[in-house]
Design an enzyme around this catalytic site. Structure first.
Site, PDB file in Angstrom:
ATOM      1  NE  ARG A  89      17.255 -20.071 -35.264  1.00 31.70           N
ATOM      2  CZ  ARG A  89      17.607 -21.346 -35.988  1.00 31.70           C
ATOM      3  NH1 ARG A  89      18.127 -21.207 -37.221  1.00 31.70           N
ATOM      4  NH2 ARG A  89      17.370 -22.237 -35.515  1.00 31.70           N
ATOM      5  CB  THR A 363      23.351 -23.072 -42.938  1.00 39.08           C
ATOM      6  OG1 THR A 363      22.189 -23.672 -42.170  1.00 39.08           O
ATOM      7  CG2 THR A 363      23.524 -21.937 -42.165  1.00 39.08           C
ATOM      8  CB  THR A 381      19.973 -21.247 -42.544  1.00 37.47           C
ATOM      9  OG1 THR A 381      19.990 -22.433 -43.085  1.00 37.47           O
ATOM     10  CG2 THR A 381      19.404 -21.086 -41.319  1.00 37.47           C
ATOM     11  CG  ASN A 383      16.327 -26.106 -40.997  1.00 35.12           C
ATOM     12  OD1 ASN A 383      17.528 -26.358 -40.542  1.00 35.12           O
ATOM     13  ND2 ASN A 383      15.448 -26.847 -40.514  1.00 35.12           N
ATOM     14  CG  ASP A 405      16.817 -25.767 -36.454  1.00 32.28           C
ATOM     15  OD1 ASP A 405      17.097 -27.082 -36.931  1.00 32.28           O
ATOM     16  OD2 ASP A 405      17.573 -24.845 -36.924  1.00 32.28           O
ATOM     17  CB  SER A 434      20.648 -21.646 -34.294  1.00 33.80           C
ATOM     18  OG  SER A 434      21.458 -21.771 -35.334  1.00 33.80           O
ATOM     19  N   GLY A 456      24.351 -27.882 -39.996  1.00 32.99           N
ATOM     20  CA  GLY A 456      23.399 -28.189 -39.046  1.00 32.99           C
ATOM     21  C   GLY A 456      24.346 -28.368 -37.617  1.00 32.99           C
TER      22      GLY A 456
HETATM   23  O1  DON Z   1      20.243 -23.211 -37.344  1.00 37.96           O
HETATM   24  C1  DON Z   1      20.474 -24.444 -37.234  1.00 37.96           C
HETATM   25  O2  DON Z   1      21.154 -24.949 -36.640  1.00 37.96           O
HETATM   26  C2  DON Z   1      20.271 -25.159 -38.547  1.00 37.96           C
HETATM   27  N1  DON Z   1      19.034 -24.597 -39.314  1.00 37.96           N
HETATM   28  C3  DON Z   1      21.324 -24.939 -39.545  1.00 37.96           C
HETATM   29  C4  DON Z   1      21.006 -25.561 -40.922  1.00 37.96           C
HETATM   30  C5  DON Z   1      22.064 -25.978 -41.655  1.00 37.96           C
HETATM   31  O3  DON Z   1      23.285 -25.633 -41.362  1.00 37.96           O
HETATM   32  C6  DON Z   1      22.035 -26.612 -42.906  1.00 37.96           C
HETATM   33  N2  DON Z   1      23.182 -26.759 -43.694  1.00 37.96           N
HETATM   34  N3  DON Z   1      23.671 -27.637 -44.134  1.00 37.96           N
END
Ligand code: DON
Length: 551
Positions: A89, A363, A381, A383, A405, A434, A456
């Site tokens: 991360r 992601t 990702t 993000n 985040d 995350s 997300g």
């Molecule tokens: O780590 C996380 O929770 C987010 N940065 C994930 C972002 C994400 O999944 C975007 N995709 N659709």
């Protein structure tokens, strides 16, 4: 008879065959990258070699999320049953401060979402390095090489990638290097266009030949730090040099005779999955039947309670004490389940549960199983789609906007509407919380499922529902993934129903007191592999343009 009827009913409802292969399987969100992975496996690489190659390939062919400028998690279960979690991360740069995204009136700015200041210190290359050193068989350079070729010689844009780039005009258009490379200087690219990325090819070639240190200490690091300094970004050469990927112990849960190997903090996924499955088990939710309002109600109430906990207690375990054991304990789960009635509890009436102060202590997803049974689920990702929108001059790759985040202000929603507090406040060197939740499920000590998703905050609920569809409703992996999903995250107080839930069900849920939103976008893109006795079933999410392939 009943079993036959269930089979007929479920197959007429979804009826999507997964891809089947005897020995090995790769599922990724972009087909060219899947093929790169299968090729590595056929050349004698194992699942971890293939994952490195697929991750680098996606950094070229899937610019919305594939990356070397972002970060993620890899969950590993080797053929011998060893498990590991590699945390790569991003981290807040040393110059970051708690209130760095608030204006003089204390209101959040857009700086955490777009531009140079949104960028966290990238972890992807270090994460892939750590995984390769510990588990890989083939040479590093040979795993990076396919991506160099793709960037140098170009690759044909699919409809899906071309459309994605066009729709990112707002995010990418303000940054000259991004506009030039990824938007064809504003003229856009059509599907079928052969996109060449020469700067990225040179960057990847250096990383192939000189090794992963090139990204953190070499010319790539210098160019990146220079770009940052010139444009008001915070990531310095020292931040890059100091970045380390970390091995963590996966969380272990049990559900209906299965072992759930789940993602630990700074992922909020594993705690969520284990707690929510525990609550659902107590509610005997599956009895109501797939697609029923009663089942949807049980899921929604369970979800909103967990997301209240998430917002209060979860953050980087290297900075805050996350009460993992309490939040997943049978006693706590029972207490949470006991507050669920047959009416919706408004989120305003739900707070996080009682946890003792002192506890003893857009992601993308890659799923791979190799011929020996080594398994990997990797989610990484930038993000948001295309991250911060910034391409580092001379380097050709996009940088993340992972700083969003963090909880930039207590109670203030981030781009996924998630709220957080002190536990996820910004601090130098800290990792942002995350939702990415690569997960592996075993039964009787044997590999059953390798699964994960982008999306997300909807990742955790999406992955969980696909797993439940396999375990409780016995669907094949493609049907389990394609079945309509729902999502609730406490705040905002909304129950999102994907297309496919019946209007009648939505109406019943409204009458139970839920604020229902229908057709509100997909609940994540789940990609998974299911191991049957003699076959591997592979499934990209039907909502995506992903590909499963094996041999
Ligand atoms: O780590 C996380 O929770 C987010 N940065 C994930 C972002 C994400 O999944 C975007 N995709 N659709």
């Amino acid at each position: 008879m009943k079993a036959l009827l269930t089979l007929l009913l479920t197959s007429s409802l979804f009826a999507h065959e997964p891809v089947r292969a005897r020995k090995a399987m790769v599922v990724a969100q972009e087909p060219i990258a899947t093929d790169v992975g299968v090729d590595i496996l056929k050349r004698g690489g194992n699942a971890y070699d293939a994952a490195v190659a697929v991750a680098f390939a996606l950094a070229v062919t899937y610019p919305t999320a594939g990356n070397i400028g972002g970060g993620g998690f890899a969950l590993i279960r080797t053929a011998s049953g060893e498990t590991n979690f590699i945390d790569f991360r991003e981290k807040a740069p040393a110059g970051a401060t708690r209130d760095m995204y608030l204006d003089k009136d204390g209101k959040p700015t857009r700086d955490s979402v777009s531009g140079w200041r949104a960028v966290g210190v990238p972890g992807t290359v270090r994460g892939l390095e750590l995984m390769h050193k510990k588990y890989g068989k083939l040479k590093w350079a040979d795993l990076v090489k396919p991506s160099v070729g793709l960037a140098k010689n170009g690759f044909e844009l699919s409809y899906s990638v071309a459309r994605g780039l066009k729709s990112a005009e707002r995010q990418l258009g303000g940054f000259p290097e991004s506009k030039r490379l990824y938007l064809n200087n504003g003229a856009f690219y059509d599907a079928g266009y052969r996109l060449r990325l020469p700067e990225l090819a040179r960057t990847l070639d250096r990383i192939a030949k000189r090794g992963p240190n090139e990204f953190y200490e070499g010319q790539t690091a210098k160019l990146l730090a220079d770009g940052m300094a010139k444009n008001g970004g915070l990531v310095t050469l020292e931040d890059l040099k100091a970045y380390q990927a970390k091995e963590r112990k996966p969380l272990m849960g049990k559900y209906h005779g299965h072992d759930i190997i789940a993602s630990p903090p700074p992922s909020s996924g594993g705690i969520g999955m284990i707690q929510m499955m525990g609550v659902l088990d107590r509610l005997d939710y599956a009895k109501a039947g797939m697609g029923s309002a009663k089942l949807a109600h049980a899921l929604a109430e369970t979800m909103r309670r967990y997301y209240a906990d998430r917002s209060q207690f979860l953050g980087d375990p290297d900075f805050v004490k996350v009460p993992v054991a309490t939040l997943t304990s049978p006693a706590y789960v029972a207490q949470r389940a006991a507050t669920i009635t047959d009416r919706a509890t408004p989120s305003s009436e739900i707070q996080h549960g009682p946890v003792p102060a002192e506890e003893s202590t857009e992601t993308t997803q890659i799923s791979i199983v190799d011929k020996d049974g080594n398994a990997l689920s990797l989610t990484y990702t930038l993000n948001g789609g295309y991250g911060s929108g910034v391409t580092a001059p001379g380097l050709g790759f996009l940088l993340n906007n992972e700083m969003d985040d963090f909880s930039v202000k207590p109670g203030s929603p981030n781009m996924y509407g998630a709220v957080g507090g002190q536990a996820n406040a910004i601090a130098p060197g800290k990792r942002m919380l995350s939702s990415m939740t690569p997960t592996i499920v075993t039964k009787d000590g044997k590999l059953l499922l390798v699964i994960g998703a982008p999306g997300g905050t909807r990742i955790i609920t999406g992955v969980m529902q696909a797993i439940l569809n396999v375990i409780d409703f016995k669907l094949n992996i493609q049907d389990a993934i394609d079945a309509p999903r729902l999502h609730h995250q406490w705040q905002p107080d909304r129950l999102y129903l994907e297309r496919g839930w019946s209007p009648d069900t939505a109406e019943i849920l409204r009458k139970m007191g839920h604020t229902v939103e229908t057709g509100a976008g997909g609940v994540s893109n789940v990609h998974g592999i299911l191991v049957e006795d003699r076959w591997l079933q592979g499934a990209p999410d039907g909502r995506s343009n992903g590909k499963a392939a094996g041999y």
